[in-house]
Motif scaffolding. Sequence first.
Motif, PDB file in Angstrom:
ATOM      1  N   ALA A  55       2.224  27.245  -0.159  1.00  0.00           N
ATOM      2  CA  ALA A  55       2.430  27.055  -1.596  1.00  0.00           C
ATOM      3  C   ALA A  55       1.190  27.516  -2.357  1.00  0.00           C
ATOM      4  CB  ALA A  55       2.728  25.588  -1.899  1.00  0.00           C
ATOM      5  N   ARG A  56       1.404  28.050  -3.550  1.00  0.00           N
ATOM      6  CA  ARG A  56       0.302  28.422  -4.442  1.00  0.00           C
ATOM      7  C   ARG A  56       0.050  27.284  -5.421  1.00  0.00           C
ATOM      8  NH1 ARG A  56       2.432  32.686  -7.621  1.00  0.00           N
ATOM      9  NH2 ARG A  56       4.501  32.315  -6.738  1.00  0.00           N
ATOM     10  N   PHE A  57      -1.202  27.111  -5.820  1.00  0.00           N
ATOM     11  CA  PHE A  57      -1.555  26.052  -6.763  1.00  0.00           C
ATOM     12  C   PHE A  57      -2.251  26.656  -7.974  1.00  0.00           C
ATOM     13  CE2 PHE A  57      -4.784  23.012  -8.378  1.00  0.00           C
ATOM     14  CZ  PHE A  57      -3.909  22.070  -8.916  1.00  0.00           C
ATOM     15  N   GLU A  58      -1.849  26.194  -9.155  1.00  0.00           N
ATOM     16  CA  GLU A  58      -2.477  26.590 -10.408  1.00  0.00           C
ATOM     17  C   GLU A  58      -2.731  25.336 -11.246  1.00  0.00           C
ATOM     18  OE1 GLU A  58      -3.341  29.518 -11.784  1.00  0.00           O
ATOM     19  OE2 GLU A  58      -2.513  30.964 -10.346  1.00  0.00           O
ATOM     20  N   GLN A  59      -3.884  25.298 -11.892  1.00  0.00           N
ATOM     21  CA  GLN A  59      -4.141  24.206 -12.829  1.00  0.00           C
ATOM     22  C   GLN A  59      -3.585  24.612 -14.189  1.00  0.00           C
ATOM     23  OE1 GLN A  59      -8.227  22.926 -13.153  1.00  0.00           O
ATOM     24  NE2 GLN A  59      -7.775  21.516 -14.844  1.00  0.00           N
ATOM     25  N   ALA A  60      -2.572  23.886 -14.638  1.00  0.00           N
ATOM     26  CA  ALA A  60      -1.915  24.174 -15.906  1.00  0.00           C
ATOM     27  C   ALA A  60      -1.134  22.945 -16.337  1.00  0.00           C
ATOM     28  CB  ALA A  60      -0.982  25.380 -15.780  1.00  0.00           C
ATOM     29  N   ARG A  61      -0.843  22.874 -17.628  1.00  0.00           N
ATOM     30  CA  ARG A  61      -0.120  21.723 -18.173  1.00  0.00           C
ATOM     31  C   ARG A  61       1.279  22.143 -18.613  1.00  0.00           C
ATOM     32  NH1 ARG A  61      -2.969  19.569 -23.164  1.00  0.00           N
ATOM     33  NH2 ARG A  61      -1.591  21.013 -24.273  1.00  0.00           N
ATOM     34  N   PHE A  62       2.262  21.349 -18.231  1.00  0.00           N
ATOM     35  CA  PHE A  62       3.648  21.601 -18.614  1.00  0.00           C
ATOM     36  C   PHE A  62       3.831  21.352 -20.106  1.00  0.00           C
ATOM     37  CE2 PHE A  62       7.944  19.800 -19.279  1.00  0.00           C
ATOM     38  CZ  PHE A  62       8.712  20.877 -18.876  1.00  0.00           C
ATOM     39  N   GLU A  63       4.432  22.323 -20.783  1.00  0.00           N
ATOM     40  CA  GLU A  63       4.705  22.199 -22.209  1.00  0.00           C
ATOM     41  C   GLU A  63       6.185  21.994 -22.489  1.00  0.00           C
ATOM     42  OE1 GLU A  63       2.300  22.589 -25.017  1.00  0.00           O
ATOM     43  OE2 GLU A  63       1.109  21.917 -23.302  1.00  0.00           O
ATOM     44  N   ALA A  64       7.046  22.805 -21.860  1.00  0.00           N
ATOM     45  CA  ALA A  64       8.483  22.729 -22.129  1.00  0.00           C
ATOM     46  C   ALA A  64       9.219  23.568 -21.103  1.00  0.00           C
ATOM     47  CB  ALA A  64       8.788  23.233 -23.546  1.00  0.00           C
ATOM     48  N   PRO A  65      10.482  23.250 -20.869  1.00  0.00           N
ATOM     49  CA  PRO A  65      11.271  24.094 -19.970  1.00  0.00           C
ATOM     50  C   PRO A  65      11.698  25.388 -20.664  1.00  0.00           C
ATOM     51  CG  PRO A  65      12.640  22.347 -20.852  1.00  0.00           C
ATOM     52  CD  PRO A  65      11.248  22.099 -21.372  1.00  0.00           C
ATOM     53  N   LEU A  66      11.927  26.408 -19.875  1.00  0.00           N
ATOM     54  CA  LEU A  66      12.606  27.604 -20.343  1.00  0.00           C
ATOM     55  C   LEU A  66      14.075  27.458 -20.002  1.00  0.00           C
ATOM     56  CD1 LEU A  66      10.101  30.334 -19.058  1.00  0.00           C
ATOM     57  CD2 LEU A  66      10.185  29.286 -21.339  1.00  0.00           C
ATOM     58  N   GLU A  67      14.942  27.850 -20.887  1.00  0.00           N
ATOM     59  CA  GLU A  67      16.376  27.637 -20.677  1.00  0.00           C
ATOM     60  C   GLU A  67      17.161  28.878 -21.049  1.00  0.00           C
ATOM     61  OE1 GLU A  67      17.974  23.847 -22.036  1.00  0.00           O
ATOM     62  OE2 GLU A  67      15.950  23.173 -22.522  1.00  0.00           O
ATOM     63  N   GLN A  68      18.276  29.047 -20.359  1.00  0.00           N
ATOM     64  CA  GLN A  68      19.216  30.113 -20.681  1.00  0.00           C
ATOM     65  C   GLN A  68      20.623  29.641 -20.339  1.00  0.00           C
ATOM     66  OE1 GLN A  68      18.340  33.887 -18.864  1.00  0.00           O
ATOM     67  NE2 GLN A  68      20.162  34.877 -19.677  1.00  0.00           N
ATOM     68  N   ASP A  69      21.500  29.680 -21.340  1.00  0.00           N
ATOM     69  CA  ASP A  69      22.903  29.271 -21.160  1.00  0.00           C
ATOM     70  C   ASP A  69      23.024  27.858 -20.579  1.00  0.00           C
ATOM     71  OD1 ASP A  69      23.713  31.789 -22.084  1.00  0.00           O
ATOM     72  OD2 ASP A  69      23.595  32.650 -20.066  1.00  0.00           O
ATOM     73  N   GLY A  70      22.168  26.939 -21.049  1.00  0.00           N
ATOM     74  CA  GLY A  70      22.248  25.550 -20.626  1.00  0.00           C
ATOM     75  C   GLY A  70      21.609  25.246 -19.290  1.00  0.00           C
ATOM     76  N   ARG A  71      20.956  26.227 -18.675  1.00  0.00           N
ATOM     77  CA  ARG A  71      20.302  26.012 -17.383  1.00  0.00           C
ATOM     78  C   ARG A  71      18.800  26.217 -17.518  1.00  0.00           C
ATOM     79  NH1 ARG A  71      18.483  27.968 -12.514  1.00  0.00           N
ATOM     80  NH2 ARG A  71      19.355  26.891 -10.678  1.00  0.00           N
ATOM     81  N   VAL A  72      18.012  25.341 -16.871  1.00  0.00           N
ATOM     82  CA  VAL A  72      16.568  25.514 -16.841  1.00  0.00           C
ATOM     83  C   VAL A  72      16.237  26.698 -15.943  1.00  0.00           C
ATOM     84  CG1 VAL A  72      14.381  24.466 -16.160  1.00  0.00           C
ATOM     85  CG2 VAL A  72      16.107  23.090 -17.316  1.00  0.00           C
ATOM     86  N   THR A  73      15.449  27.620 -16.465  1.00  0.00           N
ATOM     87  CA  THR A  73      15.120  28.841 -15.728  1.00  0.00           C
ATOM     88  C   THR A  73      13.623  29.018 -15.514  1.00  0.00           C
ATOM     89  OG1 THR A  73      15.076  30.107 -17.789  1.00  0.00           O
ATOM     90  CG2 THR A  73      17.178  30.010 -16.589  1.00  0.00           C
ATOM     91  N   GLY A  74      12.852  27.982 -15.812  1.00  0.00           N
ATOM     92  CA  GLY A  74      11.412  28.071 -15.654  1.00  0.00           C
ATOM     93  C   GLY A  74      10.717  27.113 -16.590  1.00  0.00           C
ATOM     94  N   ALA A  75       9.454  27.398 -16.900  1.00  0.00           N
ATOM     95  CA  ALA A  75       8.692  26.478 -17.740  1.00  0.00           C
ATOM     96  C   ALA A  75       7.638  27.234 -18.528  1.00  0.00           C
ATOM     97  CB  ALA A  75       8.043  25.399 -16.897  1.00  0.00           C
ATOM     98  N   ARG A  76       7.311  26.673 -19.661  1.00  0.00           N
ATOM     99  CA  ARG A  76       6.192  27.146 -20.456  1.00  0.00           C
ATOM    100  C   ARG A  76       5.004  26.238 -20.151  1.00  0.00           C
ATOM    101  NH1 ARG A  76       8.595  27.014 -24.797  1.00  0.00           N
ATOM    102  NH2 ARG A  76       9.273  29.190 -24.800  1.00  0.00           N
ATOM    103  N   LEU A  77       3.907  26.836 -19.712  1.00  0.00           N
ATOM    104  CA  LEU A  77       2.725  26.096 -19.296  1.00  0.00           C
ATOM    105  C   LEU A  77       1.546  26.474 -20.180  1.00  0.00           C
ATOM    106  CD1 LEU A  77       2.995  26.816 -15.450  1.00  0.00           C
ATOM    107  CD2 LEU A  77       4.006  24.884 -16.688  1.00  0.00           C
ATOM    108  N   LYS A  78       0.592  25.565 -20.284  1.00  0.00           N
ATOM    109  CA  LYS A  78      -0.657  25.859 -20.970  1.00  0.00           C
ATOM    110  C   LYS A  78      -1.771  25.892 -19.937  1.00  0.00           C
ATOM    111  CE  LYS A  78      -3.469  24.812 -24.978  1.00  0.00           C
ATOM    112  NZ  LYS A  78      -3.659  23.947 -26.176  1.00  0.00           N
ATOM    113  N   ARG A  79      -2.439  27.045 -19.856  1.00  0.00           N
ATOM    114  CA  ARG A  79      -3.528  27.227 -18.901  1.00  0.00           C
ATOM    115  C   ARG A  79      -4.759  27.648 -19.686  1.00  0.00           C
ATOM    116  NH1 ARG A  79      -2.911  31.666 -14.250  1.00  0.00           N
ATOM    117  NH2 ARG A  79      -2.987  32.971 -16.110  1.00  0.00           N
ATOM    118  N   GLY A  80      -5.690  26.706 -19.852  1.00  0.00           N
ATOM    119  CA  GLY A  80      -6.823  26.980 -20.741  1.00  0.00           C
ATOM    120  C   GLY A  80      -6.316  27.120 -22.163  1.00  0.00           C
TER     121      GLY A  80
END
Length: 402
Positions: free
Chosen positions: A115-140
């Motif tokens: 697994a890869r590790f990144e230090q970042a903070r979750f801001e919100a999910p990314l969505e398309q057609d009612g399905r979560v497709t990823g996330a918006r993160l804040k890194r620095g």
Amino acid sequence: MTATLTTPDVLIIGAGPAGSACARVLARAGVDVLLVDQHPQGRDKTCGDGLIPDAHKALARLGLLDDVMRRAQPVSHVGCVGPRGGRIDVPGTLAVLPRKELDALLLQAAQDAGARFEQARFEAPLEQDGRVTGARLKRGDDIVEVQARWVVLATGAVPKALTAAGMCERHTPSGVGLRGYVKAPQMVGRINALEVVWDKALRPGYGWIFPAPDGHFNIGVGVTNSHKDVAGKGRKQDVNLRAIFDAFVAKYAPAAELMRVGELVGELKGAPLRFTLTGAKWTRPGLIVTGEAVGSTYSFTGEGIGKAMETGMLAADALLAHRDDDAAARAAYEAGLTALKPKFKLYENANRVNTHPWLADLVIWRARKSPRVLRRMAGVLNETSNPGNLISVRGISRLFFE
């Protein structure tokens, strides 16, 4: 500035026991996993640090039990102490390891598996057609968008991420705890069990002292049902954790001696808790919630490390079994959580001891006279049997007539 990271198969938000366990299982199976956390590796976590039998079982499955036990303080009993000073030692496979060390080890194990590790903070999910497709993160100072086939939310008891993802059903915690570390080599050998203490001065909570490695002790107090739930928002009951801690030290002689002869390392720290697999939606298309975010901590005792790892592995198992079937993966995960519900119910029933500590005296008195009752208590702790509801009306009546 907005950037995009390499697209993983699974994006896991939160590198505590649930997130790291999930990441390790998936990565060992060849899944591309990106694990993110707002804190760097080796961050501290306010916790009692007790590893009860379910944690040992989870660590064994992860292939990490030996590594953990080389660092941990092994313990053979939970010492239950009632208001009148009665005591019963319940045997179990137990240990104590500070969460700073445990979580760092789990995260490293996930990375060792791929697994890869990144230090970042979750801001919100990314969505398309009612399905979560990823996330918006804040890194620095940057906003990073990560596309993923699945997002696993393992962000603990603080509800901010749950709320942002549209999964929070209870914004206030189920309980709260306060703990500190005391260095007291002169107390080694004198406090050997995971000591849990009830007293009317501690209502509606309890106190604990757990022996940790290297002459240290984890001491703290917990309050379950600390917030009354009103339409999902809740309000705090009239409890003062520091006052309860001071009462614990005043009422329980070993706690008083520990604080008198030992050195408090750092400050007393508090933390919220989420119990009994309630307070959050479990899944939505493309998203799974796991660990304490989904309420994986037991009420009554506040133990949650083992069940956090277990729920994280349940999420991994569901995704591995149904890689291309969203509905089937979510159904499998939810079925796994539902199967855990009876265990949480036992602890929820026992939670009334924290409000009515005289019940602890009753059970301790009976267990000292009845090996069968003691075996039932050990069965709850070790998850080796279904001993029934010891602290129900029916259970209490059985204490007198078995």
